[in-house]
Each structure stands twice: as structure tokens, then as C-alpha cells.
Design a protein around this motif. Sequence first.
Motif, PDB file in Angstrom:
ATOM      1  N   LEU A 144       0.824  -1.216   0.000  1.00  0.00           N
ATOM      2  CA  LEU A 144       0.000   0.000   0.000  1.00  0.00           C
ATOM      3  C   LEU A 144       0.853   1.259   0.000  1.00  0.00           C
ATOM      4  CD1 LEU A 144      -2.611  -1.084   2.708  1.00  0.00           C
ATOM      5  CD2 LEU A 144      -2.851  -1.202   0.203  1.00  0.00           C
ATOM      6  N   THR A 145       0.375   2.243  -0.710  1.00  0.00           N
ATOM      7  CA  THR A 145       1.096   3.521  -0.712  1.00  0.00           C
ATOM      8  C   THR A 145       0.279   4.619  -0.027  1.00  0.00           C
ATOM      9  OG1 THR A 145       0.224   4.153  -2.867  1.00  0.00           O
ATOM     10  CG2 THR A 145       2.287   2.908  -2.841  1.00  0.00           C
ATOM     11  N   SER A 146      -0.770   4.196   0.645  1.00  0.00           N
ATOM     12  CA  SER A 146      -1.501   5.110   1.530  1.00  0.00           C
ATOM     13  C   SER A 146      -1.844   4.321   2.776  1.00  0.00           C
ATOM     14  CB  SER A 146      -2.838   5.590   0.961  1.00  0.00           C
ATOM     15  OG  SER A 146      -2.926   5.479  -0.400  1.00  0.00           O
ATOM     16  N   PHE A 153      -4.440  -0.636   8.032  1.00  0.00           N
ATOM     17  CA  PHE A 153      -3.221  -1.144   7.407  1.00  0.00           C
ATOM     18  C   PHE A 153      -2.253   0.027   7.247  1.00  0.00           C
ATOM     19  CE2 PHE A 153      -6.649  -3.764   5.450  1.00  0.00           C
ATOM     20  CZ  PHE A 153      -6.279  -4.997   5.979  1.00  0.00           C
ATOM     21  N   PRO A 154      -0.984  -0.163   7.639  1.00  0.00           N
ATOM     22  CA  PRO A 154      -0.048   0.954   7.529  1.00  0.00           C
ATOM     23  C   PRO A 154       0.470   1.156   6.106  1.00  0.00           C
ATOM     24  CG  PRO A 154       1.050  -0.955   8.494  1.00  0.00           C
ATOM     25  CD  PRO A 154      -0.403  -1.349   8.279  1.00  0.00           C
ATOM     26  N   PHE A 155       1.011   2.309   5.865  1.00  0.00           N
ATOM     27  CA  PHE A 155       1.698   2.603   4.600  1.00  0.00           C
ATOM     28  C   PHE A 155       2.790   1.548   4.388  1.00  0.00           C
ATOM     29  CE2 PHE A 155       5.379   4.454   2.477  1.00  0.00           C
ATOM     30  CZ  PHE A 155       4.811   5.025   1.346  1.00  0.00           C
ATOM     31  N   GLY A 156       2.868   1.052   3.185  1.00  0.00           N
ATOM     32  CA  GLY A 156       3.927   0.083   2.853  1.00  0.00           C
ATOM     33  C   GLY A 156       3.540  -1.357   3.113  1.00  0.00           C
ATOM     34  N   TYR A 157       2.312  -1.569   3.608  1.00  0.00           N
ATOM     35  CA  TYR A 157       1.896  -2.921   4.008  1.00  0.00           C
ATOM     36  C   TYR A 157       1.456  -3.774   2.821  1.00  0.00           C
ATOM     37  CZ  TYR A 157      -1.043  -6.524   6.212  1.00  0.00           C
ATOM     38  OH  TYR A 157      -1.602  -7.708   6.601  1.00  0.00           O
ATOM     39  N   GLY A 158       1.792  -5.044   2.875  1.00  0.00           N
ATOM     40  CA  GLY A 158       1.315  -5.994   1.874  1.00  0.00           C
ATOM     41  C   GLY A 158       1.961  -7.345   2.151  1.00  0.00           C
ATOM     42  N   ASN A 217       7.335  -2.684   6.057  1.00  0.00           N
ATOM     43  CA  ASN A 217       6.345  -1.605   5.899  1.00  0.00           C
ATOM     44  C   ASN A 217       6.673  -0.522   6.907  1.00  0.00           C
ATOM     45  OD1 ASN A 217       4.762  -1.957   8.429  1.00  0.00           O
ATOM     46  ND2 ASN A 217       4.208  -3.935   7.540  1.00  0.00           N
ATOM     47  N   SER A 218       5.945   0.573   6.862  1.00  0.00           N
ATOM     48  CA  SER A 218       6.332   1.727   7.685  1.00  0.00           C
ATOM     49  C   SER A 218       6.198   1.455   9.175  1.00  0.00           C
ATOM     50  CB  SER A 218       5.500   2.946   7.286  1.00  0.00           C
ATOM     51  OG  SER A 218       4.127   2.686   7.532  1.00  0.00           O
TER      52      SER A 218
END
Length: 766
Positions: free
Chosen positions: A596-598, A640-645, A753-754
Motif C-alpha cells: 500500500l502507498t496510503s 493497514f499501515p503505509f507500505g503494508y502488503g 512496511n512503515s
Amino acid sequence: MKKIFASAFLMLVAGGFAFGASPDENDVKMDRFITDLMNKMTIEEKIGQLHQISGGDDIVSGEQQVNSPGQQKAEMIRRGEVGSVLNAKGVDKVMQYQKVAVEESRLKIPMMFAMDVIHGYETGFPVPLGMAASWNMDLIEQMARVAAVEASADGVCWTFSPMVDISRDPRWGRVVEGAGEDPYLGSEMAKAMVRGYQGEPGFESDTQILATVKHFALYGAPDAGRDYSTVDMSRLRMYNDYFPPYKAAVEAGAATVMSSFNEVDNVPATANKWLLDEVLRKQWGFDGLVVTDYAGINDLPRHGIGDPVSTTIRALEAGTDIDMEAYAYHYMLPEAVKSGRVPMYVLDRSCRRVLEAKYKLGLFDDPYKYIDESRPDKDFFTDEHRAVARKLAGESFVLLKNEGNILPLRKDATIAVIGPHGNNRPMMLGPWFYPHDIYRAATVVEGLKEVSGGKAEVLYARGCQPFESEEYAKRVYFGKEFEKDNRSDEEILKEALDVAAKADVIVATLGESTEMSGESSSRTDLNLPKPQQDLLKELVKTGKPVVLVLFTGRPLTITWEKENVPAILNTWFGGTEAAYAIGDVLFGDVNPSGKLTSTWPVNVGQIPIYYNCKNTGKPMDQWFQKFRSGYLDVSNEPLFPFGYGLSYTTFEYGDITLDHDSMGEKGRLTASVTVRNTGKYDGYETVQLYIKDVYASIIRPLKELKAFKKVFIKAGESVTLDFEITADMLKFYNYDLDYVCEAGDFEVMIGRNSADVKSAKFKLVD
Ligand code: BGC
């Protein structure tokens, strides 16, 4: 070969842009050519270059068509009163328009043809927010190249892309068009897209098209996420968080900039001299042309900054070169220039910029350079283009949950695809995608059949209506019809449950409809539409394994779904090839790698929510602490945090090692980390590096993304990644808006992730 020869010949005639010559020689020749031309132009013809009209109408001749909109447009073009056209779809239509300009107007100045080529042209790619989630800049550049090849085959020499507006508010429907919330990632994506559209400097080939960075500026920060609403932000936030992607695109050579609808510092961007002249041209050195957003000049009186004439003049004086479709320059500037209210040099300045763009594109050498009627057949929707789209779609998907590893699925399973998005072609495309044939995209049902090689038994049922009411659907589709199922809700549901009963696994295809995000599609409720939530609950109740294949153009508050559905694959709107890519990922031929980027919020009340926030003087360390910055009803943690996947495999991160624990302003140090694939599948991992300036002269974010690497790691293997840290990565705009780094302590964080990072400390010394 033929083309190169032809343009080399014409170059001599027109004194064109000689690519072998030194830049100065080129500039001198170009200036001379344009000066000669402008000496012949009337005021009306100069203003004509600044006038962009819509090309929706056919230019036809014949008595019965006299005074049709097409005829009126042709007449304006004949009089030299139009410089460019937007949205003339089809090479034959572009040909009609161009012929009038170069064969029937006095000075025969060619026109430019622009279009919103946002995520592909005929071959459909994921929406930009999805592309960003691939974190694969090479692939994104290839996307832009493919889009440029296809668009230019249809007569387009100018795309209104990339949109690089940072947004931290998913209520705003246009988050779908950008890269998300992060300035660094947004800048990388902006550069990749500009490179892809424009190619090497020089516009030598007929597949290189002008890119437009938009919407300058700050369009992604409207109050309350309501499109076009007030934007009010400090200059520090502009420079540090919102400006970087625009600046990066300009530095990458973006030929044009589109001003935004919103205000910047209480002045609409389109009439904002500080923004368009001081920041864009003087500080960033932009020397291309600025176009308004659609009829943006007409908005200026409504913003309350003056009457139509004075605001039109103000826009031109601020540095807005082209008036898109407002007809304000066309109607108001002739008198304003003749009366001396607008000095001639102001008109000349903008006219010259437009002519320069045409010259650089090579249109004076060959006005038909981009108009080759044989190209669509060769260049549209080729196997090669579709392969890039399928790969990018697969890499854009984000695996949000996979409890008990129910994914990947067996290829010989009986699969019940249930939900309005499962068997609907246009639904795969997302907003801002206008191919000639919107029914070209495969459906999820078809994709699963194809990728399983016919082994899977794929059943389908619609399950529910996509929206709670027809009124809502009409607002989404601007009054257009949506595919309504005329059966009762009970009948539709019963069919779905019967189909589900026959299957090994349910693939619930749900989410936003294709037009629920995009322009003028703000929402205050970011849940799945109610009928879809109800359907999903019924499907979960069956006890069968459920995989939610989610469609969306923005972060959604899928809190219930995260708790209750075992597997969730977010597929955005993945384009014409998305269905095959969904098959690739669901069956495990492709291991998901999107991130994710948001930041995805738990509920709308948390918005705006973003990872690179500041600490505050009263941070809440754990929920709940009184007199700390937080909420009574939910924690500050996102959904979900930024950068998560996730991936089908697992990656383990070692500790960070630094080759030095300090560096000088001219020095550098290397941070290394070893990442091990500890699972059973080979896969890609995007390793993210964040930095925190521990103490600075102004308050700095808790962490900021500064680098990332997407690496392929085989099962059981590990890779050591080295990240170079330079003083440049530590710079920010200080209180005086000087771009500096300050000596002191820094923290470097590397992780998946972040929110999940390892960290190490270093110092920047004087
Ligand atoms: C949008 C722009 C777009 C323009 C031209 C506007 O409504 O805001 O993003 O480029 O229309 O179609």
C-alpha cells in the motif's frame, strides 16, 4: 527510416530542431523561426495559440451542417483562433482537425492534440494508485511508454498525465489518480511516468508525447476531502510534503504543467503568480507551458477574486499560457490587449511557449507526424503491450490477509465467483479510461477459467446490487444507466447461496464501482456499499472459505472484513488484463508483492491519517492515555499501515549494519540489511528505508521514506541489500525555506512496511 528522412528534409525547410546540433544552436534556430512566425501573426492569431478547445465534435461540411458545433470549430481553426484540441478521439478525427489548421488557415500553424491518457490508452493498466502499489518504477515507466505508443498511434501528442497530487485523505475521490501519500515515492513515480511518455530528450520519434504534471498545486489536500474545496496549508508543508513530486516531474523534463482548480494561499492556482512564476519558473527553472484545468478560468470569478475580464487577465499575467475550454482568452483577451490592459510582451511570452512546444515536437517539420492512419492496427492492444499490463496488474495487487494460507487456490477447485464485479467488463477498468472498446477487458470469471487451463469449475452469481439505491448509482454514473438486475434482492441472494453451496471456495468480487472514485467522487463513508456488506456476511456465514477480491480506487474502512474474512486481495481497478492477473495471483502462478502507498484508516474519523506524521508534544504510546493525542473510541493505529502488503511466502529481516556511525555533509554511509525468504514460495519483497531526523530546528516527521528496493528472493535464500545514505537524503526546507541538512542525530529504519522496521542510529557531523 522514411520518417527520419522526411523530417530531416523538412528541418532544412522549417529550420527545425536539429537533434545532432548543440542545444544552443537548436535554441537559436528555434528562436529565429518562432520570431519570424510571430512577426507575421495578428493579435487574434497569437491569442489563438493559447486557446484549447474540445474535439468532441466532427468537423463535417455540407449545407445541412452549417453552424453545427463542428462547423463553428472548423471556422475558428480556419481563422487561426485555436492552438490545440483536447479529447479528439480517433486518428481520423484528429486528421480532420489538423487538415483545417494546416491547409486552410492563413499561417498554417499545426495544432497539438491532447488527451487524458492516465493508465493506458487501448491496453488498460491499473489505476495509478494501483500502479504505485507495485513499487516497480521500471514497469511503471514501461506502462507510460506503451500508453504513449498507443495514444500517439491515434493522433495524440500530449497527455494530461502524470497526476502527482499527494493526498492523505481517501474521502477525496481522486486519490485513485495519484501515487498515494508519500512525497518520495510520488516523486519516483512522477519521474518514471515522464520518462515513459516523453522518452529521450528531443521528441525524435512519433511515439514520444508531451507529459503534463498536474494538478499544480496541492489539489490533493481539499478540506474534508471534498473535491475542489478549500486548500489551506503552511508553506513549509507545501515545500516539504506536497511540492516534491511536481518538482521531480519538472526536473525530469515534463514539458507542460496543469494548474489546479483549487486555491493556493488564498489565490486560485490558475491566477497565482507566486505559484506559477516564482515557484515554478524561477525557483524550479520550468521553461515549458502551463495549461489550465478544464475551463478553470471560468471558476475564477466564482472564487470571488474579480470579474471575468480582470480574472482572465490575471490568469495570463500569472503565467497561465493555455486556456483549456473556457473560451475566456478567446473572447476577452483581444480587447484587453488592444486597449493596452495586457502588455503585448505578456501575450507574446505565452504564444512563444506554445509555438516552442510545437517546434520541439517537430510539428512544423511534419504536422502529420502523429497522424498515421495505419498505426492503430499495428500499435493497439498488442500482445506485447498486454503482457506488460498483466505483469503490472499482478504486481499492483496487495494481499491484505491470508489466514490459514487459503491462498493460493488449487487449479482444479470448484470456485464460486460471487458479486457484481465478477462478470462485468467495464468494472475492470476504473475511472479515466476511455478505450475505443470498453468491453475488451476480460471478466474475473473468464480470467480464472483461462489461467486454470480449464481445470477449475468456475460458477458465477451476482449476489446483490452494487449500490444501495438507484439515486446513488445515478450520481456515480452521472445519470448514465448502470446494469440493474431486475430480480428481487431475495432472489439474487438465493441464487448466490445456491451457487456457493456447490463450490469449494467462494471468491467474493466486491467493492467500489468503476466511477465511485475519480473526479467529483468524494465520499464520507468508506465502507463497501451496504448491499455488498450484507452479501459478504451471508457468504461468510456459509462456513465455506471466502476470498474477498476487492475493487477500489481508494483506501476503504474494511474493518469488519479484516476481522471476519479469511483472505483479502485488493486488486484496485487493474485494467484490461486484470482478470488474468487475478487468476495468476489466486492460483499462485504469481506471488503477490504489492504494498500500500496510503495508510488505510480504521474509520473515517481518523482521516487525515498518514505515516509520516509528526510526534506532537503529547504522543500517545499506547491506547488509551488521558491527556495524550488520541481518541476515546479508537486507537491511533491504522487498519493497514503505509507500505503494508503480504506475500505467499514470509521474509525475515536481520538487523541493520552501518559501515560508519557518522558522516559529513559531503560523505556517505551504507546501511545494510539481510532479508531471508523463510517460506515455501519464491517472491518479491519491497524493502523500505525510512529516516528520522531526531532533533532539528523545526519539527520533523517521525519517519520519512527515503529509498526502497524491490528484490526477488528464492525460497530459503537470503539477500543482503546495501543502501547508500547521503546528506541529500537528510535535507528539508527549514523555517526560512532554505533547503538544508542539519548536523545531529539520525535514525535509519529498514523494514517490510512503515510500521515494522529495524533501526540504527548515526550522526551527521559538520
Ligand atoms: C480534470 C483534469 C483533466 C481535464 C481534461 C479536468 O476536469 O481535473 O485532470 O486533465 O479535465 O480532461
